[in-house]
Write a protein that holds these residues in place. Structure first.
Motif, PDB file in Angstrom:
ATOM      1  N   MET A   1       2.910  -9.363  -8.687  1.00 27.84           N
ATOM      2  CA  MET A   1       3.421  -8.270  -7.917  1.00 27.84           C
ATOM      3  C   MET A   1       3.798  -8.435  -6.588  1.00 27.84           C
ATOM      4  N   ARG A   2       5.214  -8.084  -6.306  1.00 29.81           N
ATOM      5  CA  ARG A   2       5.409  -8.629  -4.778  1.00 29.81           C
ATOM      6  C   ARG A   2       5.055  -7.161  -4.137  1.00 29.81           C
ATOM      7  N   GLU A   3       5.030  -7.624  -2.874  1.00 26.74           N
ATOM      8  CA  GLU A   3       4.549  -6.481  -2.016  1.00 26.74           C
ATOM      9  C   GLU A   3       5.722  -6.117  -0.973  1.00 26.74           C
ATOM     10  N   LEU A   4       5.958  -4.637  -1.077  1.00 28.00           N
ATOM     11  CA  LEU A   4       7.050  -4.017  -0.285  1.00 28.00           C
ATOM     12  C   LEU A   4       6.741  -3.717   0.999  1.00 28.00           C
ATOM     13  N   GLU A   5       7.772  -3.978   2.115  1.00 26.91           N
ATOM     14  CA  GLU A   5       7.412  -3.558   3.396  1.00 26.91           C
ATOM     15  C   GLU A   5       6.946  -2.040   3.594  1.00 26.91           C
ATOM     16  N   TYR A   6       7.584  -1.134   2.939  1.00 24.12           N
ATOM     17  CA  TYR A   6       6.925   0.006   3.149  1.00 24.12           C
ATOM     18  C   TYR A   6       5.362   0.357   2.609  1.00 24.12           C
ATOM     19  N   GLN A   7       5.105  -0.542   1.445  1.00 22.66           N
ATOM     20  CA  GLN A   7       3.868  -0.415   1.186  1.00 22.66           C
ATOM     21  C   GLN A   7       2.895  -0.962   2.037  1.00 22.66           C
ATOM     22  N   THR A   8       3.219  -2.046   2.859  1.00 23.41           N
ATOM     23  CA  THR A   8       2.559  -2.495   3.890  1.00 23.41           C
ATOM     24  C   THR A   8       2.165  -1.524   5.103  1.00 23.41           C
ATOM     25  N   LYS A   9       3.272  -0.913   5.573  1.00 17.69           N
ATOM     26  CA  LYS A   9       3.237   0.002   6.463  1.00 17.69           C
ATOM     27  C   LYS A   9       2.295   1.346   6.113  1.00 17.69           C
ATOM     28  N   VAL A  10       2.246   1.858   4.717  1.00 19.60           N
ATOM     29  CA  VAL A  10       1.499   2.754   4.380  1.00 19.60           C
ATOM     30  C   VAL A  10       0.142   2.436   4.414  1.00 19.60           C
ATOM     31  N   LEU A  11      -0.243   1.245   3.928  1.00 16.88           N
ATOM     32  CA  LEU A  11      -1.634   0.755   3.573  1.00 16.88           C
ATOM     33  C   LEU A  11      -2.054   0.445   5.026  1.00 16.88           C
ATOM     34  N   ASP A  12      -1.544   0.132   5.920  1.00 15.00           N
ATOM     35  CA  ASP A  12      -1.903  -0.136   7.498  1.00 15.00           C
ATOM     36  C   ASP A  12      -1.936   1.328   7.915  1.00 15.00           C
ATOM     37  N   ALA A  13      -1.194   2.157   7.961  1.00 19.07           N
ATOM     38  CA  ALA A  13      -1.502   3.633   8.525  1.00 19.07           C
ATOM     39  C   ALA A  13      -2.599   4.025   7.943  1.00 19.07           C
ATOM     40  N   LEU A  14      -3.182   4.025   6.682  1.00 22.82           N
ATOM     41  CA  LEU A  14      -4.045   4.318   5.977  1.00 22.82           C
ATOM     42  C   LEU A  14      -5.255   3.967   6.498  1.00 22.82           C
ATOM     43  N   ASN A  15      -5.205   2.553   6.405  1.00 22.63           N
ATOM     44  CA  ASN A  15      -6.303   2.112   7.007  1.00 22.63           C
ATOM     45  C   ASN A  15      -6.955   2.310   8.519  1.00 22.63           C
ATOM     46  N   GLU A  16      -5.860   2.376   9.397  1.00 22.35           N
ATOM     47  CA  GLU A  16      -5.994   2.756  10.919  1.00 22.35           C
ATOM     48  C   GLU A  16      -6.537   4.273  10.593  1.00 22.35           C
ATOM     49  N   TYR A  17      -5.984   5.189   9.917  1.00 26.84           N
ATOM     50  CA  TYR A  17      -6.416   6.577   9.822  1.00 26.84           C
ATOM     51  C   TYR A  17      -8.145   6.509   9.215  1.00 26.84           C
ATOM     52  N   LEU A  18      -8.338   5.872   8.348  1.00 27.16           N
ATOM     53  CA  LEU A  18      -9.800   5.715   7.907  1.00 27.16           C
ATOM     54  C   LEU A  18     -10.751   4.982   8.979  1.00 27.16           C
ATOM     55  N   ASP A  19     -10.257   4.307   9.737  1.00 22.62           N
ATOM     56  CA  ASP A  19     -10.967   3.652  10.934  1.00 22.62           C
ATOM     57  C   ASP A  19     -11.518   4.896  11.790  1.00 22.62           C
ATOM     58  N   VAL A  20     -10.326   5.709  12.151  1.00 23.18           N
ATOM     59  CA  VAL A  20     -10.538   6.699  13.310  1.00 23.18           C
ATOM     60  C   VAL A  20     -11.308   7.830  12.557  1.00 23.18           C
ATOM     61  N   LEU A  21     -11.312   7.973  11.346  1.00 27.85           N
ATOM     62  CA  LEU A  21     -12.121   9.008  10.607  1.00 27.85           C
ATOM     63  C   LEU A  21     -13.499   8.719  10.498  1.00 27.85           C
ATOM     64  N   LYS A  22     -13.851   7.325  10.290  1.00 31.91           N
ATOM     65  CA  LYS A  22     -15.179   7.027  10.308  1.00 31.91           C
ATOM     66  C   LYS A  22     -15.573   7.158  11.830  1.00 31.91           C
ATOM     67  N   GLY A  23     -15.089   7.030  12.799  1.00 29.26           N
ATOM     68  CA  GLY A  23     -15.550   7.258  14.151  1.00 29.26           C
ATOM     69  C   GLY A  23     -15.881   8.662  14.487  1.00 29.26           C
ATOM     70  N   GLU A  24     -14.884   9.261  14.160  1.00 23.79           N
ATOM     71  CA  GLU A  24     -14.921  10.783  13.968  1.00 23.79           C
ATOM     72  C   GLU A  24     -16.297  11.267  13.431  1.00 23.79           C
ATOM     73  N   LYS A  25     -16.583  10.659  12.222  1.00 19.40           N
ATOM     74  CA  LYS A  25     -17.695  11.138  11.343  1.00 19.40           C
ATOM     75  C   LYS A  25     -18.909  10.762  12.115  1.00 19.40           C
ATOM     76  N   VAL A  26     -19.074   9.712  12.600  1.00 20.46           N
ATOM     77  CA  VAL A  26     -20.256   9.316  13.305  1.00 20.46           C
ATOM     78  C   VAL A  26     -20.453  10.130  14.661  1.00 20.46           C
ATOM     79  N   LYS A  27     -19.439  10.695  15.194  1.00 23.53           N
ATOM     80  CA  LYS A  27     -19.897  11.366  16.366  1.00 23.53           C
ATOM     81  C   LYS A  27     -20.346  12.904  15.791  1.00 23.53           C
ATOM     82  N   ALA A  28     -19.620  13.398  14.874  1.00 26.67           N
ATOM     83  CA  ALA A  28     -20.017  14.749  14.177  1.00 26.67           C
ATOM     84  C   ALA A  28     -21.480  14.544  13.642  1.00 26.67           C
TER      85      ALA A  28
END
Length: 75
Positions: free
Chosen positions: A1-28
């Protein structure tokens, strides 16, 4: 299966969001632990998901958000 540019952008954004979410959870969790140790202190609970959304990394402010309007509402 080929990987499209927009898929990569979405997955990168999701990974970045989840990383920030993990940090905020630790603080909470730290705030909740302090509330248990010091129940007489008026410490409000932290909405870590909301806090994450309003960080520049979490909200991806560069991406515009558009609202969809139902055609039925216009009638």
């Amino acid at each position: 299966m080929r990987e499209l540019e927009y898929q990569t952008k979405v997955l990168d954004a999701l990974n970045e969001y989840l990383d920030v979410l993990k940090g905020e959870k630790v603080k909470a969790d730290a705030v909740e632990a302090l509330k248990v140790q010091q129940p007489d202190l008026p410490i409000p609970s932290v909405d870590f998901a909301k806090a994450t959304w309003y960080t520049p990394q979490g909200s991806r402010q560069a991406a515009p958000v558009t609202r969809r309007i139902s055609a039925l509402r216009a009638i």
